[in-house]
Enzyme design. Structure first.
Site, PDB file in Angstrom:
ATOM      1  N   PHE A 138       0.856  -1.196   0.000  1.00 44.73           N
ATOM      2  CA  PHE A 138       0.000   0.000   0.000  1.00 44.73           C
ATOM      3  C   PHE A 138       0.885   1.237   0.000  1.00 44.73           C
ATOM      4  O   PHE A 138       1.696   1.431   0.907  1.00 44.73           O
ATOM      5  CB  PHE A 138      -0.930   0.027   1.225  1.00 44.73           C
ATOM      6  CG  PHE A 138      -1.855   1.222   1.213  1.00 44.73           C
ATOM      7  CD1 PHE A 138      -3.024   1.200   0.469  1.00 44.73           C
ATOM      8  CD2 PHE A 138      -1.537   2.377   1.907  1.00 44.73           C
ATOM      9  CE1 PHE A 138      -3.866   2.311   0.424  1.00 44.73           C
ATOM     10  CE2 PHE A 138      -2.366   3.498   1.868  1.00 44.73           C
ATOM     11  CZ  PHE A 138      -3.538   3.455   1.136  1.00 44.73           C
ATOM     12  N   ASP A 223       9.252   2.475   1.685  1.00 47.96           N
ATOM     13  CA  ASP A 223       8.123   3.282   2.132  1.00 47.96           C
ATOM     14  C   ASP A 223       7.998   3.070   3.637  1.00 47.96           C
ATOM     15  O   ASP A 223       7.487   2.056   4.102  1.00 47.96           O
ATOM     16  CB  ASP A 223       6.862   2.828   1.381  1.00 47.96           C
ATOM     17  CG  ASP A 223       5.601   3.528   1.870  1.00 47.96           C
ATOM     18  OD1 ASP A 223       5.636   4.130   2.954  1.00 47.96           O
ATOM     19  OD2 ASP A 223       4.577   3.439   1.171  1.00 47.96           O
ATOM     20  N   LYS A 252       2.852  10.174   8.171  1.00 53.34           N
ATOM     21  CA  LYS A 252       2.171   9.805   9.423  1.00 53.34           C
ATOM     22  C   LYS A 252       2.836  10.372  10.678  1.00 53.34           C
ATOM     23  O   LYS A 252       2.661  11.545  10.988  1.00 53.34           O
ATOM     24  CB  LYS A 252       2.051   8.280   9.499  1.00 53.34           C
ATOM     25  CG  LYS A 252       1.076   7.709   8.467  1.00 53.34           C
ATOM     26  CD  LYS A 252       0.826   6.245   8.680  1.00 53.34           C
ATOM     27  CE  LYS A 252      -0.090   5.636   7.643  1.00 53.34           C
ATOM     28  NZ  LYS A 252      -1.509   5.849   7.881  1.00 53.34           N
TER      29      LYS A 252
END
Ligand code: PLP
Length: 393
Positions: A138, A223, A252
């Site tokens: 993702f 990532d 985040k």
């Protein structure tokens, strides 16, 4: 059908319905706790999807925002500003990678990583542009990051799919070796696949990928939007494996709740020319000041050790609960963990937990995910386990 709550002066139907939301309105947060409009309190083990790394409304972030808001909120990315420079320096010093582009979301950071890899391939690998990515990965919700993601069914939603992404199973180094061809410019993956249900890549696999990408002359992109900034007990997850990628993306936790992300590259991989990359809000002083406060806090002595200790405690308590209730493995690292359920609907458990005042997330029909604040206490972990036990059918 449960009636939507009322909000004074607002119509909830004006919010574009892109996701199903429970009929509550959140109004206040403090540490590991969140309160809704009715005054009900929730123990939050979702924390904005691993975003609020210092919990809800921490004093250090409130102070950083207030101080910076008094001085300078935005001067345009056309000019340097002090928090932008300080944050880039901190990221460069800690990551082992010299070049930082600040932006607003994980998807934007990954979109930038894809562009950078394509530019690098054009410059240094005869026009190579393909990126080898992982099944079930993702990377975000822009068109290119959706194409890079390996979520089943995503290729059918907004055709035509952005070309140039080749998927292989996570953990299969031979499949990566086979997939790298003359048109390949990079290999891209999450060290732990968060949205797929907390599926870790092993440290050995990360070391093999580092060696293979070096040998074949392609970039390694990690990532770390979910795993970075201390979530797994190291500032960057790749430190566990003792490797340094060519490109890493952060998001985040970097903003602890405000929109902040970063594309970070080695000097050798960093080849954007003027005009190739930018964005109105990138590196704005208000968000960058928060990023500085976050990194300075997470780098304090013992902070990361505390994450490791609390992560081990949470894993042990979940394993005990799993054994007691006949469920399956606990996986993940630090304070990014999942519990695999047997013959039990994880979405229903998460809903029942919310009724009892506990927020946990079900990324897969049989997995529960736990991503509390990195400042969560042992006592809150115990309270969570008690609430969770009561939430099973
Ligand atoms: N990459 C990973 C590993 C993520 O977990 C996420 C978000 O969940 C993203 C990218 C996308 O980040 P954002 O939602 O900030 O665009």
């Amino acid at each position: 059908m449960i009636a939507a709550p009322a909000v004074a002066g607002a119509d909830l139907r004006t919010i574009m319905p892109v996701t199903s939301r429970p009929p509550v309105v959140m109004v206040r947060g403090e540490g590991s706790w969140l309160w809704d409009q009715e005054g009900k309190r929730y123990l939050d083990f979702v924390q904005g999807w691993a975003v609020n790394c210092l919990g809800h409304c921490p004093a250090v972030i409130r102070a950083a925002l207030a101080e910076q808001a008094e001085r300078l909120i935005n001067c345009s990315p056309a000019y340097y500003n002090a928090p932008m420079a300080r944050l880039a320096t901190l990221i460069a010093e800690t990551s082992g990678l010299g070049q930082v582009f600040l932006c607003n979301s994980g998807a934007e950071a990954n979109e930038g990583a894809i562009k950078l890899a394509r530019k690098w391939g054009r410059r240094h690998r005869g026009g190579a542009f393909e990126i080898v990515c992982m099944d079930h990965g993702f990377h975000g919700r822009t068109l290119a990051t959706m194409a890079a993601s390996g979520k089943p069914g995503w290729d059918a939603i907004f055709p035509p799919v952005v070309p140039g992404f080749h998927k292989v199973p996570l953990g299969d180094i031979d499949a990566v070796a086979k997939a790298i061809g003359p048109a390949t410019t990079a290999v891209m993956l999450e060290p732990i696949q968060g949205e797929a249900g907390v599926l870790p890549a092993s440290d050995d696999y990360l070391r093999e990928l580092r060696a293979l990408t070096r040998e074949r002359g392609v970039l390694l992109i990690l990532d770390e939007i979910q795993t970075g900034v201390g979530r797994t007990g190291r500032l960057y997850h790749y430190e566990h494996a003792g490797v340094v990628p060519d490109i890493v993306t952060l998001g985040k936790g970097l903003g602890a709740g405000v929109p902040l992300a970063a594309l970070v590259a080695s000097d050798a991989a960093s080849c954007f020319e003027f005009g190739d990359q930018g964005g109105t809000f990138g590196g704005n002083p208000l968000m960058a000041a928060v990023g500085v406060a976050v990194l300075e806090t997470v780098r304090e002595p013992d902070f990361l050790h505390g994450v490791t200790v609390k992560g081990q405690y949470l894993a042990r308590r979940l394993a005990e609960l799993s054994a007691e209730l006949g469920h399956a493995e606990v996986r993940g690292r630090g304070l990014l963990l999942a519990l695999e359920l047997v013959d039990t609907d994880a979405v229903k458990v998460a809903r029942s937990a919310m009724d009892r005042g506990l927020l946990v997330n079900a990324p897969r029909p049989t997995s529960l995910r736990f991503m509390p604040s990195l400042t969560v206490s042992m006592d809150e972990i115990d309270q969570m386990v008690d609430l969770l036990r009561a939430s099973f059918p």
